[in-house]
Design a protein around this motif. Structure first.
Motif, PDB file in Angstrom:
ATOM      1  N   VAL A   1       7.554   7.332  -5.759  1.00  0.00           N
ATOM      2  CA  VAL A   1       6.748   6.109  -5.725  1.00  0.00           C
ATOM      3  C   VAL A   1       5.359   6.492  -6.208  1.00  0.00           C
ATOM      4  N   TRP A   2       4.725   5.590  -6.959  1.00  0.00           N
ATOM      5  CA  TRP A   2       3.469   5.975  -7.573  1.00  0.00           C
ATOM      6  C   TRP A   2       2.552   4.792  -7.841  1.00  0.00           C
ATOM      7  N   SER A   3       1.300   5.137  -8.119  1.00  0.00           N
ATOM      8  CA  SER A   3       0.276   4.161  -8.459  1.00  0.00           C
ATOM      9  C   SER A   3      -0.517   4.678  -9.649  1.00  0.00           C
ATOM     10  N   MET A   4      -0.696   3.820 -10.631  1.00  0.00           N
ATOM     11  CA  MET A   4      -1.561   4.151 -11.765  1.00  0.00           C
ATOM     12  C   MET A   4      -2.949   3.544 -11.563  1.00  0.00           C
ATOM     13  N   HIS A   5      -3.156   2.946 -10.392  1.00  0.00           N
ATOM     14  CA  HIS A   5      -4.426   2.330 -10.014  1.00  0.00           C
ATOM     15  C   HIS A   5      -4.818   1.175 -10.936  1.00  0.00           C
ATOM     16  N   SER A   6      -3.799   0.469 -11.447  1.00  0.00           N
ATOM     17  CA  SER A   6      -4.094  -0.752 -12.199  1.00  0.00           C
ATOM     18  C   SER A   6      -4.232  -1.943 -11.249  1.00  0.00           C
ATOM     19  N   LEU A   7      -3.762  -1.769 -10.012  1.00  0.00           N
ATOM     20  CA  LEU A   7      -3.975  -2.753  -8.949  1.00  0.00           C
ATOM     21  C   LEU A   7      -4.956  -2.144  -7.958  1.00  0.00           C
ATOM     22  N   TRP A   8      -5.590  -2.983  -7.178  1.00  0.00           N
ATOM     23  CA  TRP A   8      -6.489  -2.465  -6.150  1.00  0.00           C
ATOM     24  C   TRP A   8      -6.235  -3.187  -4.846  1.00  0.00           C
ATOM     25  N   ALA A   9      -6.849  -2.720  -3.791  1.00  0.00           N
ATOM     26  CA  ALA A   9      -6.584  -3.217  -2.444  1.00  0.00           C
ATOM     27  C   ALA A   9      -6.723  -4.728  -2.339  1.00  0.00           C
ATOM     28  N   LEU A  10      -7.663  -5.318  -3.046  1.00  0.00           N
ATOM     29  CA  LEU A  10      -7.856  -6.769  -3.000  1.00  0.00           C
ATOM     30  C   LEU A  10      -6.632  -7.538  -3.507  1.00  0.00           C
ATOM     31  N   ASP A  11      -5.803  -6.909  -4.317  1.00  0.00           N
ATOM     32  CA  ASP A  11      -4.586  -7.569  -4.788  1.00  0.00           C
ATOM     33  C   ASP A  11      -3.604  -7.818  -3.652  1.00  0.00           C
ATOM     34  N   LEU A  12      -3.696  -7.014  -2.592  1.00  0.00           N
ATOM     35  CA  LEU A  12      -2.810  -7.158  -1.435  1.00  0.00           C
ATOM     36  C   LEU A  12      -3.507  -7.697  -0.198  1.00  0.00           C
ATOM     37  N   ASP A  13      -4.757  -7.344  -0.037  1.00  0.00           N
ATOM     38  CA  ASP A  13      -5.502  -7.678   1.175  1.00  0.00           C
ATOM     39  C   ASP A  13      -6.776  -8.427   0.811  1.00  0.00           C
ATOM     40  N   PRO A  14      -6.788  -9.754   1.009  1.00  0.00           N
ATOM     41  CA  PRO A  14      -7.967 -10.534   0.633  1.00  0.00           C
ATOM     42  C   PRO A  14      -9.226 -10.149   1.410  1.00  0.00           C
ATOM     43  N   ASP A  15      -9.071  -9.421   2.511  1.00  0.00           N
ATOM     44  CA  ASP A  15     -10.223  -8.986   3.296  1.00  0.00           C
ATOM     45  C   ASP A  15     -10.722  -7.596   2.902  1.00  0.00           C
ATOM     46  N   ALA A  16     -10.059  -6.977   1.942  1.00  0.00           N
ATOM     47  CA  ALA A  16     -10.465  -5.632   1.512  1.00  0.00           C
ATOM     48  C   ALA A  16     -11.799  -5.703   0.781  1.00  0.00           C
ATOM     49  N   GLY A  17     -12.584  -4.675   0.971  1.00  0.00           N
ATOM     50  CA  GLY A  17     -13.845  -4.590   0.244  1.00  0.00           C
ATOM     51  C   GLY A  17     -13.614  -4.056  -1.158  1.00  0.00           C
ATOM     52  N   GLU A  18     -14.586  -4.257  -2.019  1.00  0.00           N
ATOM     53  CA  GLU A  18     -14.446  -3.782  -3.396  1.00  0.00           C
ATOM     54  C   GLU A  18     -14.384  -2.264  -3.488  1.00  0.00           C
ATOM     55  N   ASP A  19     -14.848  -1.570  -2.456  1.00  0.00           N
ATOM     56  CA  ASP A  19     -14.815  -0.108  -2.466  1.00  0.00           C
ATOM     57  C   ASP A  19     -13.595   0.450  -1.733  1.00  0.00           C
ATOM     58  N   ASP A  20     -12.657  -0.411  -1.354  1.00  0.00           N
ATOM     59  CA  ASP A  20     -11.429   0.016  -0.659  1.00  0.00           C
ATOM     60  C   ASP A  20     -10.563   0.802  -1.640  1.00  0.00           C
TER      61      ASP A  20
ATOM     62  N   PHE B   1       0.849  -1.183   0.000  1.00  0.00           N
ATOM     63  CA  PHE B   1       0.000   0.000   0.000  1.00  0.00           C
ATOM     64  C   PHE B   1       0.889   1.238   0.000  1.00  0.00           C
ATOM     65  N   LEU B   2       0.572   2.168  -0.878  1.00  0.00           N
ATOM     66  CA  LEU B   2       1.372   3.376  -1.055  1.00  0.00           C
ATOM     67  C   LEU B   2       1.527   4.146   0.254  1.00  0.00           C
ATOM     68  N   ASP B   3       0.455   4.286   1.016  1.00  0.00           N
ATOM     69  CA  ASP B   3       0.533   5.021   2.284  1.00  0.00           C
ATOM     70  C   ASP B   3       1.482   4.340   3.271  1.00  0.00           C
ATOM     71  N   ASP B   4       1.545   3.007   3.244  1.00  0.00           N
ATOM     72  CA  ASP B   4       2.470   2.280   4.129  1.00  0.00           C
ATOM     73  C   ASP B   4       3.921   2.524   3.720  1.00  0.00           C
ATOM     74  N   VAL B   5       4.168   2.555   2.418  1.00  0.00           N
ATOM     75  CA  VAL B   5       5.523   2.827   1.919  1.00  0.00           C
ATOM     76  C   VAL B   5       5.964   4.218   2.374  1.00  0.00           C
ATOM     77  N   VAL B   6       5.105   5.205   2.177  1.00  0.00           N
ATOM     78  CA  VAL B   6       5.427   6.581   2.551  1.00  0.00           C
ATOM     79  C   VAL B   6       5.646   6.685   4.053  1.00  0.00           C
ATOM     80  N   ALA B   7       4.817   6.028   4.845  1.00  0.00           N
ATOM     81  CA  ALA B   7       4.967   6.064   6.307  1.00  0.00           C
ATOM     82  C   ALA B   7       6.286   5.421   6.743  1.00  0.00           C
ATOM     83  N   ASP B   8       6.648   4.292   6.140  1.00  0.00           N
ATOM     84  CA  ASP B   8       7.912   3.633   6.495  1.00  0.00           C
ATOM     85  C   ASP B   8       9.109   4.508   6.153  1.00  0.00           C
ATOM     86  N   LEU B   9       9.061   5.159   4.999  1.00  0.00           N
ATOM     87  CA  LEU B   9      10.163   6.034   4.601  1.00  0.00           C
ATOM     88  C   LEU B   9      10.220   7.284   5.484  1.00  0.00           C
TER      89      LEU B   9
END
Length: 149
Positions: free
Chosen positions: A111-130, A81-89
């Motif tokens: 670091v960037w996101s083109m939004h071709s991935l979504w939260a479900l790609d990383l978190d199986p518990d994420a909702g579709e509106d995450d 997750f982009l926010d986690d990367v930024v927080a760690d740095l």
């Protein structure tokens, strides 16, 4: 693959010639002789050349699902997750400014996101509106490159 902020990566550094890069990496899979060349590495290495055929920007994409990822100072930069990367740095003292697709770090990378991935790609518990953005890539150049965009 580890980035060198403001400089690139071991395979391609800002200011090197195309010939130097291709001696190390081989021919690009896409874009031979063009301003933007994609090399068959893991993660994918994208090099932007200026008119003099020297490297001006190095980009790396996410590997995903156990593939080769991008790192800096012990922090995984891609396929998180982009926010986690930024927080760690930020916790390590690296400062940044937001951009329209991510964050430009004063150390000399973005670091960037083109939004071709979504939260479900990383978190199986994420909702579709995450709406959490997934870090999909890293661009490396001196900070002035990003501040002039």
């Amino acid at each position: 693959m580890e980035i060198i902020p403001g400089r690139g990566v071991a395979l391609a550094k800002i200011g090197e010639t195309r010939a130097d890069v291709e001696e190390r990496v081989g021919e690009p899979a896409h874009g031979p002789g063009r301003a933007r060349a994609v090399y068959p590495t893991t993660p994918a290495l994208v090099v932007h050349y200026d008119r003099d055929d020297t490297v001006e920007l190095v980009e790396l994409g996410y590997g995903g699902r156990g593939g080769g990822e991008v790192f800096f100072d012990g922090v995984q930069l891609t396929f998180r997750f982009l926010d986690d990367v930024v927080a760690d740095l930020a916790a390590k003292g690296y400062t940044s400014v937001p951009s329209d697709i991510g964050f430009h770090f004063h150390a000399g990378f973005s670091v960037w996101s083109m939004h071709s991935l979504w939260a479900l790609d990383l978190d199986p518990d994420a909702g579709e509106d995450d709406e959490r953005a997934v870090s999909e890539g890293v661009s490396v150049a001196p900070f002035s490159y990003f501040s002039e965009e």
